[in-house]
Design a protein around this motif. Sequence first.
Motif, PDB file in Angstrom:
ATOM      1  N   PRO A 125      -4.679  -1.126   0.111  1.00  0.00           N
ATOM      2  CA  PRO A 125      -5.074  -0.052   1.024  1.00  0.00           C
ATOM      3  C   PRO A 125      -4.180   1.195   0.978  1.00  0.00           C
ATOM      4  N   PHE A 126      -3.308   1.290  -0.034  1.00  0.00           N
ATOM      5  CA  PHE A 126      -2.433   2.462  -0.196  1.00  0.00           C
ATOM      6  C   PHE A 126      -2.469   2.925  -1.663  1.00  0.00           C
ATOM      7  N   ALA A 127      -1.883   4.100  -1.876  1.00  0.00           N
ATOM      8  CA  ALA A 127      -1.934   4.734  -3.198  1.00  0.00           C
ATOM      9  C   ALA A 127      -1.234   3.910  -4.284  1.00  0.00           C
TER      10      ALA A 127
ATOM     11  N   GLY B  97       2.927   2.795  -5.129  1.00  0.00           N
ATOM     12  CA  GLY B  97       3.726   2.525  -3.927  1.00  0.00           C
ATOM     13  C   GLY B  97       4.121   1.056  -3.849  1.00  0.00           C
ATOM     14  N   PRO B  98       4.801   0.681  -2.757  1.00  0.00           N
ATOM     15  CA  PRO B  98       5.324  -0.691  -2.671  1.00  0.00           C
ATOM     16  C   PRO B  98       4.254  -1.772  -2.565  1.00  0.00           C
ATOM     17  N   THR B  99       3.185  -1.509  -1.807  1.00  0.00           N
ATOM     18  CA  THR B  99       2.138  -2.522  -1.652  1.00  0.00           C
ATOM     19  C   THR B  99       1.405  -2.696  -2.980  1.00  0.00           C
ATOM     20  N   ASP B 100       1.146  -1.576  -3.614  1.00  0.00           N
ATOM     21  CA  ASP B 100       0.491  -1.572  -4.926  1.00  0.00           C
ATOM     22  C   ASP B 100       1.337  -2.333  -5.958  1.00  0.00           C
TER      23      ASP B 100
ATOM     24  N   GLY C 195      -2.352  -6.830   2.326  1.00  0.00           N
ATOM     25  CA  GLY C 195      -1.985  -5.994   3.463  1.00  0.00           C
ATOM     26  C   GLY C 195      -0.610  -6.397   3.931  1.00  0.00           C
ATOM     27  N   HIS C 196      -0.164  -5.791   4.999  1.00  0.00           N
ATOM     28  CA  HIS C 196       1.176  -6.134   5.479  1.00  0.00           C
ATOM     29  C   HIS C 196       1.307  -5.902   6.966  1.00  0.00           C
ATOM     30  N   TRP C 197       2.537  -5.985   7.420  1.00  0.00           N
ATOM     31  CA  TRP C 197       2.869  -5.862   8.843  1.00  0.00           C
ATOM     32  C   TRP C 197       2.151  -4.686   9.491  1.00  0.00           C
ATOM     33  N   SER C 198       2.121  -3.542   8.831  1.00  0.00           N
ATOM     34  CA  SER C 198       1.506  -2.418   9.549  1.00  0.00           C
ATOM     35  C   SER C 198      -0.019  -2.429   9.453  1.00  0.00           C
ATOM     36  N   THR C 199      -0.580  -2.806   8.297  1.00  0.00           N
ATOM     37  CA  THR C 199      -2.048  -2.796   8.209  1.00  0.00           C
ATOM     38  C   THR C 199      -2.676  -3.866   9.095  1.00  0.00           C
TER      39      THR C 199
ATOM     40  N   THR D  71       5.367   9.833   5.145  1.00  0.00           N
ATOM     41  CA  THR D  71       4.822   8.574   5.666  1.00  0.00           C
ATOM     42  C   THR D  71       3.528   8.242   4.912  1.00  0.00           C
ATOM     43  N   ALA D  72       3.042   7.024   5.144  1.00  0.00           N
ATOM     44  CA  ALA D  72       1.745   6.631   4.574  1.00  0.00           C
ATOM     45  C   ALA D  72       0.652   6.813   5.624  1.00  0.00           C
ATOM     46  N   GLY D  73       0.827   7.746   6.528  1.00  0.00           N
ATOM     47  CA  GLY D  73      -0.181   8.012   7.559  1.00  0.00           C
ATOM     48  C   GLY D  73       0.288   7.530   8.920  1.00  0.00           C
TER      49      GLY D  73
ATOM     50  N   GLY E 119       0.893   5.539  11.962  1.00  0.00           N
ATOM     51  CA  GLY E 119       0.767   4.111  12.228  1.00  0.00           C
ATOM     52  C   GLY E 119       1.192   3.234  11.059  1.00  0.00           C
ATOM     53  N   SER E 120       1.489   3.846   9.906  1.00  0.00           N
ATOM     54  CA  SER E 120       1.941   3.031   8.767  1.00  0.00           C
ATOM     55  C   SER E 120       3.370   2.561   9.043  1.00  0.00           C
ATOM     56  N   ALA E 121       3.821   1.605   8.250  1.00  0.00           N
ATOM     57  CA  ALA E 121       5.171   1.066   8.436  1.00  0.00           C
ATOM     58  C   ALA E 121       6.202   2.184   8.376  1.00  0.00           C
ATOM     59  N   SER E 122       6.031   3.084   7.418  1.00  0.00           N
ATOM     60  CA  SER E 122       6.992   4.179   7.253  1.00  0.00           C
ATOM     61  C   SER E 122       6.987   5.100   8.480  1.00  0.00           C
ATOM     62  N   HIS E 123       5.813   5.360   9.026  1.00  0.00           N
ATOM     63  CA  HIS E 123       5.708   6.242  10.201  1.00  0.00           C
ATOM     64  C   HIS E 123       6.297   5.577  11.450  1.00  0.00           C
TER      65      HIS E 123
ATOM     66  N   ARG F 196      -1.232   9.334   1.221  1.00  0.00           N
ATOM     67  CA  ARG F 196      -2.136   8.176   1.144  1.00  0.00           C
ATOM     68  C   ARG F 196      -1.391   6.899   0.765  1.00  0.00           C
ATOM     69  N   GLY F 197      -0.107   6.965   0.844  1.00  0.00           N
ATOM     70  CA  GLY F 197       0.738   5.819   0.511  1.00  0.00           C
ATOM     71  C   GLY F 197       2.121   6.382   0.256  1.00  0.00           C
ATOM     72  N   THR F 198       3.129   5.514   0.291  1.00  0.00           N
ATOM     73  CA  THR F 198       4.468   6.051   0.123  1.00  0.00           C
ATOM     74  C   THR F 198       4.866   6.202  -1.348  1.00  0.00           C
ATOM     75  N   GLY F 199       3.982   5.793  -2.263  1.00  0.00           N
ATOM     76  CA  GLY F 199       4.225   6.078  -3.689  1.00  0.00           C
ATOM     77  C   GLY F 199       4.280   7.583  -3.912  1.00  0.00           C
TER      78      GLY F 199
ATOM     79  N   PHE G  25      11.612   6.199   5.466  1.00  0.00           N
ATOM     80  CA  PHE G  25      11.920   4.786   5.724  1.00  0.00           C
ATOM     81  C   PHE G  25      10.794   4.052   5.020  1.00  0.00           C
ATOM     82  N   ASP G  26      11.112   3.251   4.038  1.00  0.00           N
ATOM     83  CA  ASP G  26      10.026   2.580   3.323  1.00  0.00           C
ATOM     84  C   ASP G  26      10.523   1.297   2.696  1.00  0.00           C
ATOM     85  N   GLN G  27       9.555   0.444   2.329  1.00  0.00           N
ATOM     86  CA  GLN G  27       9.933  -0.816   1.705  1.00  0.00           C
ATOM     87  C   GLN G  27      10.920  -0.551   0.568  1.00  0.00           C
ATOM     88  N   ALA G  28      11.929  -1.417   0.503  1.00  0.00           N
ATOM     89  CA  ALA G  28      12.950  -1.281  -0.543  1.00  0.00           C
ATOM     90  C   ALA G  28      12.310  -1.214  -1.927  1.00  0.00           C
TER      91      ALA G  28
HETATM   92  N1  ASP Z   1       3.784   0.301   2.800  1.00  0.00           N
HETATM   93  C1  ASP Z   1       3.752   1.688   2.976  1.00  0.00           C
HETATM   94  C2  ASP Z   1       3.735   2.014   4.456  1.00  0.00           C
HETATM   95  O1  ASP Z   1       3.064   1.330   5.219  1.00  0.00           O
HETATM   96  C3  ASP Z   1       2.602   2.293   2.278  1.00  0.00           C
HETATM   97  C4  ASP Z   1       2.421   1.938   0.845  1.00  0.00           C
HETATM   98  O2  ASP Z   1       2.491   0.776   0.462  1.00  0.00           O
HETATM   99  O3  ASP Z   1       2.185   2.865   0.077  1.00  0.00           O
HETATM  100  O4  ASP Z   1       4.364   2.949   4.871  1.00  0.00           O
END
Ligand code: ASP
Length: 329
Positions: free
Chosen positions: A40-42, A45-48, A96-100, A160-162, A164-168, A188-191, A206-209
Amino acid sequence: MKLPRRQILQLAAGAVALPAVSRYAWAQAYPARPITLVVPFAAGGPTDTIARIMGERMRASLGQTIIIENTTGAAGSIGVGRVARAEPDGYTVGIGHWSTHVVNGAIYQLPYDVLNDFDPISLVAANAQLAVVRKSFPANNLKELIDWLKANPDKASQGTAGAGSASHVSGVYFQKATGTRFQFVPYRGTGPAMQDLVAGQIDLMFDQAANSLPQVRNGNVKAFAVTAKSRLPSAPDIPTMDEAGMPGFYISVWHGLWVPKGTPKDITARLTGAVVEALADPAVRRRLDDLGQEIPPRDQQTPQALFAHHKAEIEKWWPIIKAANVKGE
Ligand code: ASP
């Protein structure tokens, strides 16, 4: 054509039995074609990145290509919604993850239920975040960053990735804890946000390591702290938030895989099996370790463990996020 009554009954019984038989045969043959893994992100980025590492290895177990589809926007809720609405046939899987799957449910009016509209596959990996700034930023540690932000309200920008995202949410949490103010710039993602941080277009993140470690190692950005109780084994020079002066600022972005609710159990079991095999593979473990990911123990790599953790995280975070009044888009 006139059929005797007994023949009609046999035909009717066959018609009832057929879907069950073919459903069984269909599950046996699964997967018969490529599987789409919705990120669900660009891309980049970390999720990708996790999706691509897992997808590559799961392909070997499942014998089918896993196509990564980046369906982005609204802090991941567009892509997660696409999975909720997909056919429950095992050919659409979502990461997905904690924020999604937790935060978004507290701040958005979503057309799906983050917990109950999905069948869980497995926890995948958890990643602490790094507080990072552009290379030329006039601060060399977290304390200097906070002092600078206090002296220059509304001057800095955070990618941020929008909303409500983890980074935001981490940025909002940081602002509240430090009494600082800066702008949020949604991507559209932190990438892509990281590319802009490296280019000096924005100031901090602030973003996933997983997203920032390669850039930290190359000297393209400066890392001031990790949002975990202990330092990352793969980046022991970066202090914890506690050590850097912000005690208790812990955020773990745990990732999971889900399928649409109602997916046959033998199909979800095959997907869980492929995750377990991937997470047992030393090459996959090395890649995830290197990105600062924490791999769940084997007994946590189950649909039940993902569901229980997901539910507990909703119960823990929704009151905090609602009280912080984080707004969606
Ligand atoms: N995980 C990032 C976030 O929620 C977004 C991403 O994976 O691109 O901020």
